[in-house]
Scaffold this motif. Sequence first.
Motif, PDB file in Angstrom:
ATOM      1  N   ALA A   8       0.864  -1.081   0.118  1.00 56.89           N
ATOM      2  CA  ALA A   8       0.114  -0.053   0.019  1.00 56.89           C
ATOM      3  C   ALA A   8       0.766   1.069   0.018  1.00 56.89           C
ATOM      4  N   GLU A   9       0.753   1.899  -0.921  1.00 54.42           N
ATOM      5  CA  GLU A   9       1.783   3.253  -1.198  1.00 54.42           C
ATOM      6  C   GLU A   9       0.845   4.005  -2.391  1.00 54.42           C
ATOM      7  N   ASP A  10       0.820   5.168  -2.131  1.00 53.05           N
ATOM      8  CA  ASP A  10       0.013   6.224  -2.883  1.00 53.05           C
ATOM      9  C   ASP A  10       0.970   6.808  -4.063  1.00 53.05           C
ATOM     10  N   GLN A  11       2.135   6.730  -4.027  1.00 54.04           N
ATOM     11  CA  GLN A  11       2.936   7.083  -5.108  1.00 54.04           C
ATOM     12  C   GLN A  11       2.966   6.021  -5.946  1.00 54.04           C
ATOM     13  N   ARG A  12       2.319   5.763  -7.276  1.00 48.29           N
ATOM     14  CA  ARG A  12       2.287   4.897  -8.443  1.00 48.29           C
ATOM     15  C   ARG A  12       3.665   4.311  -8.431  1.00 48.29           C
ATOM     16  N   LEU A  13       4.762   5.377  -8.851  1.00 50.29           N
ATOM     17  CA  LEU A  13       6.057   4.848  -9.445  1.00 50.29           C
ATOM     18  C   LEU A  13       6.704   4.194  -8.259  1.00 50.29           C
ATOM     19  N   LEU A  14       6.425   4.537  -7.053  1.00 46.95           N
ATOM     20  CA  LEU A  14       7.399   3.772  -5.951  1.00 46.95           C
ATOM     21  C   LEU A  14       6.569   2.568  -5.552  1.00 46.95           C
ATOM     22  N   ARG A  15       5.350   2.426  -5.629  1.00 47.00           N
ATOM     23  CA  ARG A  15       4.564   1.204  -5.481  1.00 47.00           C
ATOM     24  C   ARG A  15       4.872   0.203  -6.535  1.00 47.00           C
ATOM     25  N   GLY A  16       5.073   0.681  -7.761  1.00 43.77           N
ATOM     26  CA  GLY A  16       5.281  -0.338  -8.930  1.00 43.77           C
ATOM     27  C   GLY A  16       6.819  -0.718  -8.805  1.00 43.77           C
ATOM     28  N   GLY A  37      -5.398   4.275   1.794  1.00 44.54           N
ATOM     29  CA  GLY A  37      -5.803   3.217   3.161  1.00 44.54           C
ATOM     30  C   GLY A  37      -6.852   2.495   2.969  1.00 44.54           C
ATOM     31  N   ASP A  38      -8.084   2.993   2.437  1.00 43.63           N
ATOM     32  CA  ASP A  38      -9.109   2.059   2.360  1.00 43.63           C
ATOM     33  C   ASP A  38      -9.143   0.967   1.322  1.00 43.63           C
ATOM     34  N   GLU A  39      -8.348   1.151   0.303  1.00 47.05           N
ATOM     35  CA  GLU A  39      -8.090  -0.121  -0.569  1.00 47.05           C
ATOM     36  C   GLU A  39      -7.119  -1.126   0.372  1.00 47.05           C
ATOM     37  N   ALA A  40      -6.235  -0.671   0.899  1.00 51.24           N
ATOM     38  CA  ALA A  40      -5.161  -1.487   1.495  1.00 51.24           C
ATOM     39  C   ALA A  40      -5.988  -2.255   2.545  1.00 51.24           C
ATOM     40  N   LEU A  41      -6.890  -1.578   3.587  1.00 51.45           N
ATOM     41  CA  LEU A  41      -7.782  -2.617   4.360  1.00 51.45           C
ATOM     42  C   LEU A  41      -8.590  -3.366   3.658  1.00 51.45           C
ATOM     43  N   PRO A  59      -3.734   8.630   1.217  1.00 52.83           N
ATOM     44  CA  PRO A  59      -5.283   9.282   1.172  1.00 52.83           C
ATOM     45  C   PRO A  59      -6.134   8.433   2.003  1.00 52.83           C
ATOM     46  N   GLN A  60      -7.342   8.994   2.256  1.00 50.08           N
ATOM     47  CA  GLN A  60      -8.486   8.070   2.804  1.00 50.08           C
ATOM     48  C   GLN A  60      -8.002   7.796   4.357  1.00 50.08           C
ATOM     49  N   LYS A  61      -7.326   6.705   4.562  1.00 50.29           N
ATOM     50  CA  LYS A  61      -6.717   6.428   5.992  1.00 50.29           C
ATOM     51  C   LYS A  61      -4.898   6.119   5.939  1.00 50.29           C
ATOM     52  N   SER A  62      -4.749   6.558   6.918  1.00 47.73           N
ATOM     53  CA  SER A  62      -3.036   6.431   6.927  1.00 47.73           C
ATOM     54  C   SER A  62      -2.807   5.153   7.024  1.00 47.73           C
ATOM     55  N   GLY A  63      -1.489   4.854   7.035  1.00 43.45           N
ATOM     56  CA  GLY A  63      -0.891   3.250   7.535  1.00 43.45           C
ATOM     57  C   GLY A  63      -1.150   3.008   8.622  1.00 43.45           C
ATOM     58  N   LEU A  64      -0.882   3.998   9.707  1.00 43.44           N
ATOM     59  CA  LEU A  64      -1.348   3.900  10.903  1.00 43.44           C
ATOM     60  C   LEU A  64      -2.706   3.452  11.247  1.00 43.44           C
ATOM     61  N   GLU A  65      -3.607   4.195  10.451  1.00 42.26           N
ATOM     62  CA  GLU A  65      -5.046   3.989  10.966  1.00 42.26           C
ATOM     63  C   GLU A  65      -5.501   2.514  10.305  1.00 42.26           C
ATOM     64  N   VAL A  66      -4.864   2.205   9.119  1.00 42.23           N
ATOM     65  CA  VAL A  66      -5.144   0.726   8.572  1.00 42.23           C
ATOM     66  C   VAL A  66      -4.587  -0.245   9.636  1.00 42.23           C
ATOM     67  N   ILE A  80       4.242  -4.283   8.196  1.00 39.55           N
ATOM     68  CA  ILE A  80       5.681  -3.679   7.995  1.00 39.55           C
ATOM     69  C   ILE A  80       5.085  -2.170   7.606  1.00 39.55           C
ATOM     70  N   MET A  81       5.439  -1.239   8.568  1.00 33.73           N
ATOM     71  CA  MET A  81       5.367   0.106   8.001  1.00 33.73           C
ATOM     72  C   MET A  81       6.423   0.772   7.185  1.00 33.73           C
ATOM     73  N   LEU A  82       6.275   1.512   6.343  1.00 39.78           N
ATOM     74  CA  LEU A  82       7.211   2.304   5.601  1.00 39.78           C
ATOM     75  C   LEU A  82       7.204   3.536   5.708  1.00 39.78           C
ATOM     76  N   THR A  83       8.150   4.543   5.931  1.00 41.90           N
ATOM     77  CA  THR A  83       8.003   5.603   6.364  1.00 41.90           C
ATOM     78  C   THR A  83       9.325   6.577   5.904  1.00 41.90           C
ATOM     79  N   THR A  84       9.098   7.820   5.760  1.00 45.18           N
ATOM     80  CA  THR A  84      10.536   8.454   5.611  1.00 45.18           C
ATOM     81  C   THR A  84      10.325   9.452   6.695  1.00 45.18           C
ATOM     82  N   PHE A  85       9.490   9.402   7.778  1.00 46.32           N
ATOM     83  CA  PHE A  85       9.551   9.958   8.874  1.00 46.32           C
ATOM     84  C   PHE A  85      10.156   9.393  10.269  1.00 46.32           C
ATOM     85  N   ALA A  86      11.042  10.325  10.876  1.00 47.64           N
ATOM     86  CA  ALA A  86      11.555   9.507  12.199  1.00 47.64           C
ATOM     87  C   ALA A  86      10.981  10.271  13.438  1.00 47.64           C
ATOM     88  N   ARG A  87       9.288  10.159  13.457  1.00 49.87           N
ATOM     89  CA  ARG A  87       8.710  10.797  14.326  1.00 49.87           C
ATOM     90  C   ARG A  87       8.506   9.953  15.492  1.00 49.87           C
TER      91      ARG A  87
END
Length: 202
Positions: A8-16, A37-41, A59-66, A80-87
Motif C-alpha cells: 500500500a503506497e500512494d505514489q504509483r511509481l514507488l509502489r510499482g 488506506g481504504d483499498e489497503a484495508l 489518502p483516505q486512511k493513513s497506514g497507522l489507521e489501517v 510492516i510500516m514504511l516511512t520517511t519520517f522519524a517521528r
Amino acid sequence: MSIRIVIAEDQRLLRGALASLLDLEDDLEIAGQAKDGDEALKLAKTLQPDVCLLDIEMPQKSGLEVAELMHQAALSCRVIMLTTFARPGYFERAVKAGVHGYLLKDEPIDRLADAIRRVMQGYREVSPELIFGRGRWDENPLSPREREMLRLAATGMNAPEIAAELYLSPGTVRNVISAILDKLGAKNRMEAVRMAEEKGWL
C-alpha cells in the motif's frame, strides 16, 4: 511456499518499483497493490496476505489507521510500516497497533526482503535510524482532551468556537490551551500545533 504480500503506497511509481523488485525474489509474491488506506484495508481482508507493507502517509486512511483497524479486527497478516519520517509519535502508535516492522522507505531492497522473511519467522524489524537519535523516544505529553483541542485550533478555531464545539466554557478552553503551551514550551497556539505535528502527536 511463497510469502504473499500486499503493498500500500500512494505514489504509483514507488509502489510499482517495490512490487517489481520484491517479485524478483523466489520466495516472495505480490498478491495485491493499494493506492490508499481504504483499498489497503479491503485487500488485507479479502486477499488475506502474509504481510502488508503500509506507507504511513496515504489518502483516505493513513497506514497507522489501517494498522490499528487490522489489529482490532485480529487479522493474521503481519504489518510492516514504511516511512520517511522519524517521528516518535508515529513509532509509538505503530507499536501499540502491533506492527511487526517499522522501516525507512529508502532501505535497500535486499534489506526489505530480508526484513519480510524475518518478520514471517516471528522477529520484529526496525530501522536503526528510526530508534537511535535525539528525541526519538519522546513520549506524548498531551492528554486526549488536549490533543482534541489542539486539532481544532489547527483548523483556525478560536477559544469560543472550540468551547462551543466541545460544550465547554471559553475559560476552560483558555486554561487547557495555556497548559498545552506550558507543556510544549510554545509561544502560541500555532507554534504548539507545529511542534505537536512534527513530533507526530496529533
